[in-house]
Design an enzyme around this catalytic site. Structure first.
Site, PDB file in Angstrom:
ATOM      1  N   ASP A 237     -43.866 -29.618   7.042  1.00  0.00           N
ATOM      2  CA  ASP A 237     -43.479 -31.010   6.770  1.00  0.00           C
ATOM      3  C   ASP A 237     -42.010 -31.278   7.072  1.00  0.00           C
ATOM      4  O   ASP A 237     -41.680 -32.203   7.807  1.00  0.00           O
ATOM      5  CB  ASP A 237     -43.720 -31.363   5.293  1.00  0.00           C
ATOM      6  CG  ASP A 237     -45.188 -31.557   4.985  1.00  0.00           C
ATOM      7  OD1 ASP A 237     -45.966 -31.867   5.913  1.00  0.00           O
ATOM      8  OD2 ASP A 237     -45.574 -31.398   3.802  1.00  0.00           O
TER       9      ASP A 237
ATOM     10  N   ARG B  58     -36.014 -29.516  -9.132  1.00  0.00           N
ATOM     11  CA  ARG B  58     -35.754 -30.715  -8.324  1.00  0.00           C
ATOM     12  C   ARG B  58     -34.425 -31.395  -8.611  1.00  0.00           C
ATOM     13  O   ARG B  58     -33.717 -31.779  -7.672  1.00  0.00           O
ATOM     14  CB  ARG B  58     -36.899 -31.734  -8.461  1.00  0.00           C
ATOM     15  CG  ARG B  58     -38.220 -31.296  -7.855  1.00  0.00           C
ATOM     16  CD  ARG B  58     -38.115 -30.860  -6.401  1.00  0.00           C
ATOM     17  NE  ARG B  58     -39.408 -30.488  -5.863  1.00  0.00           N
ATOM     18  CZ  ARG B  58     -39.874 -29.246  -5.769  1.00  0.00           C
ATOM     19  NH1 ARG B  58     -39.131 -28.236  -6.184  1.00  0.00           N
ATOM     20  NH2 ARG B  58     -41.063 -28.996  -5.266  1.00  0.00           N
TER      21      ARG B  58
ATOM     22  N   ASP C 221     -42.703 -34.998  -7.570  1.00  0.00           N
ATOM     23  CA  ASP C 221     -41.418 -34.555  -7.032  1.00  0.00           C
ATOM     24  C   ASP C 221     -40.631 -35.686  -6.373  1.00  0.00           C
ATOM     25  O   ASP C 221     -39.407 -35.704  -6.437  1.00  0.00           O
ATOM     26  CB  ASP C 221     -41.628 -33.377  -6.076  1.00  0.00           C
ATOM     27  CG  ASP C 221     -41.994 -32.109  -6.840  1.00  0.00           C
ATOM     28  OD1 ASP C 221     -41.568 -31.993  -8.008  1.00  0.00           O
ATOM     29  OD2 ASP C 221     -42.699 -31.254  -6.296  1.00  0.00           O
TER      30      ASP C 221
ATOM     31  N   SER D  83     -51.397 -25.332  -1.693  1.00  0.00           N
ATOM     32  CA  SER D  83     -50.023 -25.795  -1.607  1.00  0.00           C
ATOM     33  C   SER D  83     -49.256 -25.047  -2.696  1.00  0.00           C
ATOM     34  O   SER D  83     -49.629 -25.090  -3.865  1.00  0.00           O
ATOM     35  CB  SER D  83     -49.966 -27.303  -1.845  1.00  0.00           C
ATOM     36  OG  SER D  83     -48.671 -27.648  -2.270  1.00  0.00           O
TER      37      SER D  83
HETATM   38  N1  ARG Z   1     -47.479 -30.267 -10.844  1.00  0.00           N
HETATM   39  C1  ARG Z   1     -46.223 -29.596 -10.775  1.00  0.00           C
HETATM   40  C2  ARG Z   1     -45.111 -30.525 -11.189  1.00  0.00           C
HETATM   41  O1  ARG Z   1     -45.222 -31.694 -11.030  1.00  0.00           O
HETATM   42  C3  ARG Z   1     -45.948 -28.936  -9.432  1.00  0.00           C
HETATM   43  C4  ARG Z   1     -45.867 -29.844  -8.234  1.00  0.00           C
HETATM   44  C5  ARG Z   1     -45.744 -29.139  -6.889  1.00  0.00           C
HETATM   45  N2  ARG Z   1     -46.811 -28.195  -6.701  1.00  0.00           N
HETATM   46  C6  ARG Z   1     -47.167 -27.620  -5.551  1.00  0.00           C
HETATM   47  N3  ARG Z   1     -48.109 -26.709  -5.596  1.00  0.00           N
HETATM   48  N4  ARG Z   1     -46.623 -27.924  -4.418  1.00  0.00           N
HETATM   49  O2  ARG Z   1     -44.098 -30.073 -11.658  1.00  0.00           O
END
Ligand code: ARG
Length: 406
Positions: free
Chosen positions: A15, A95, A124, A176
């Site tokens: 990405d 993040r 995110d 993912s």
């Molecule tokens: N659900 C989790 C959060 O919002 C992880 C999000 C990203 N997960 C991923 N497998 N790319 O903190």
């Protein structure tokens, strides 16, 4: 006027590699990539060259591991923040730091725009964008994944090949995966069906507890003002401490979490997490607090833990309420100094012992032996007052009599 400059949060994956080229063409812009090392095991070596091959004019790869643990992870740990009671929030805690660094680079480089590779249905994007809005309100934010033409990974790969973007097209993993030192999040593929147990190949750093070693291991964690400062009296470096606990816990099948969670954008999702160090340290930290915090503070802090977890999850790390709650939490940690001994064995963490020079546990008061100093007689007067409202209510409602009749 010079060219438009865009600072892009860059992981080096499919990405974000495409984002660099796509933005460069669409805005005729100079692209600066920013990568933060939070302890993800993905290859960071060669990323700078890769970003440049992909079309970036400049590339930052920053080692943020120490700052991540000491300024972000420890803050969440001290607060006891577990989202919806279970998820230690590796992604949600990472993040805000990545967003802060992205904003700092953008400002330093004179870029007016930042971009990220988060999807339009995730949490995110919220965490990135609210953090940027708070820290650098004048920056414009772009989220190419919410607007570009590609509808699948295959289309993205075609675009990469057409444009000679060097992406490693490995055997497509159905999952993912997002990773840092505080844990791994795994979603997509068969995990999207909450009626199905996660297949073994979804897990990345933990063994199935069934196949964990048949010998238990004992570990000791030292805390100072709520912060882990030692593992087995040896490891004191925060990054090494968390890394060692991930290894040890992973080997013993600790920290596998299978979670249905409420996302900020209003949907429920199913995700699995592996967070050995986070589970061990949260267990130990809460235990030492039980010894040290007075009853009212401990109870009040449980509510605060929940509020802090919601704020972190919802992308509000840099908000005024978060700052205030952080100050409260820090005040509670003043005496959270001591030692916890735990045993890890086949997926379980068991507390063996805890001690602190600030312990409020008083054996003379707790004991049932003749050393007892507790005033039993005083309990009589206490109860006649403490039970008074209920006695009054009981008389009016007369529950027992009604029950005898019916
Ligand atoms: N659900 C989790 C959060 O919002 C992880 C999000 C990203 N997960 C991923 N497998 N790319 O903190």
């Amino acid at each position: 006027m010079g060219k438009v400059k865009i600072a892009v949060a860059y992981s080096g994956g499919l990405d974000t590699s495409i984002i660099v080229k796509w933005l460069k063409d669409k805005y005729d812009a100079d692209i600066i990539t920013v990568t933060g090392d939070l302890g993800q095991r993905a290859e960071l070596e060669g990323l700078e060259e890769k970003a440049k091959l992909t079309g970036a004019v400049k590339s930052y790869v920053l080692d943020l591991r120490k700052e991540f643990i000491t300024d972000y992870v420890w803050t969440a740990l001290k607060a006891g923040a577990l989202y919806e009671g279970i998820y230690p929030m590796a992604c949600a805690i990472g993040r805000p730091l990545l967003a802060k660094v992205l904003a700092e680079v953008a400002i330093k480089e004179g870029a007016d725009i930042v971009a990220h590779g988060c999807t339009g249905k995730g949490n995110d994007q919220v965490r990135f964008e609210v953090a940027i809005q708070t820290l650098a309100p004048d920056l414009k934010i772009l989220a190419p994944l919410r607007e570009w033409e590609f509808k699948s990974r295959e289309e993205e790969i075609d675009y990469a090949v057409e444009n000679k973007i060097p992406v490693k097209v490995t055997k497509a993993s159905p999952y993912s995966i997002d990773e840092n030192l505080w844990g791994i999040a795994i979603e997509c593929g068969v995990l999207e069906d909450p009626t199905v147990a996660p297949p073994e190949d979804a897990y990345q750093i933990t063994v199935d507890p069934k196949y964990a070693p048949p010998q238990a291991e004992t570990i000791t964690i030292n805390f100072e003002k709520g912060i882990p400062v030692g593992l087995n009296g040896k490891i004191t470096d925060p990054v090494e401490l968390v890394t060692a606990l991930n290894q040890l816990g992973g080997k013993h099948g600790i920290g596998r979490l299978d979670v249905i969670e409420n996302r900020v954008v209003g949907i429920k999702s199913r995700e699995i997490y592996e967070a050995p160090a986070a589970v061990i340290l949260n267990t130990a930290h809460t235990e030492i607090e039980k010894l040290i915090l007075d009853k009212d503070t401990f109870r009040f802090k449980q509510d605060v833990s929940n509020r802090v977890a919601n704020l972190i999850y919802d992308g509000l790390w840099f908000s005024p309420l978060f700052n205030s709650l952080k100050a409260f939490v820090d005040a509670t940690q003043e005496n959270v100094t001591g030692e916890v001994t735990l045993e890890v064995y086949k997926g379980n963490v068991r507390i063996l012992a805890r001690s602190s020079k600030y312990s409020l546990y008083n054996k003379d008061l707790a004991t049932y032996t003749s050393d007892d100093t507790f005033d039993h007689k005083a309990a009589e007067g206490f109860l006649s007052i403490y039970g008074l409202p209920y006695k009054t209510w009981g008389k009016v409602t007369n529950i027992a009599k009604k029950e005898v009749k019916s």
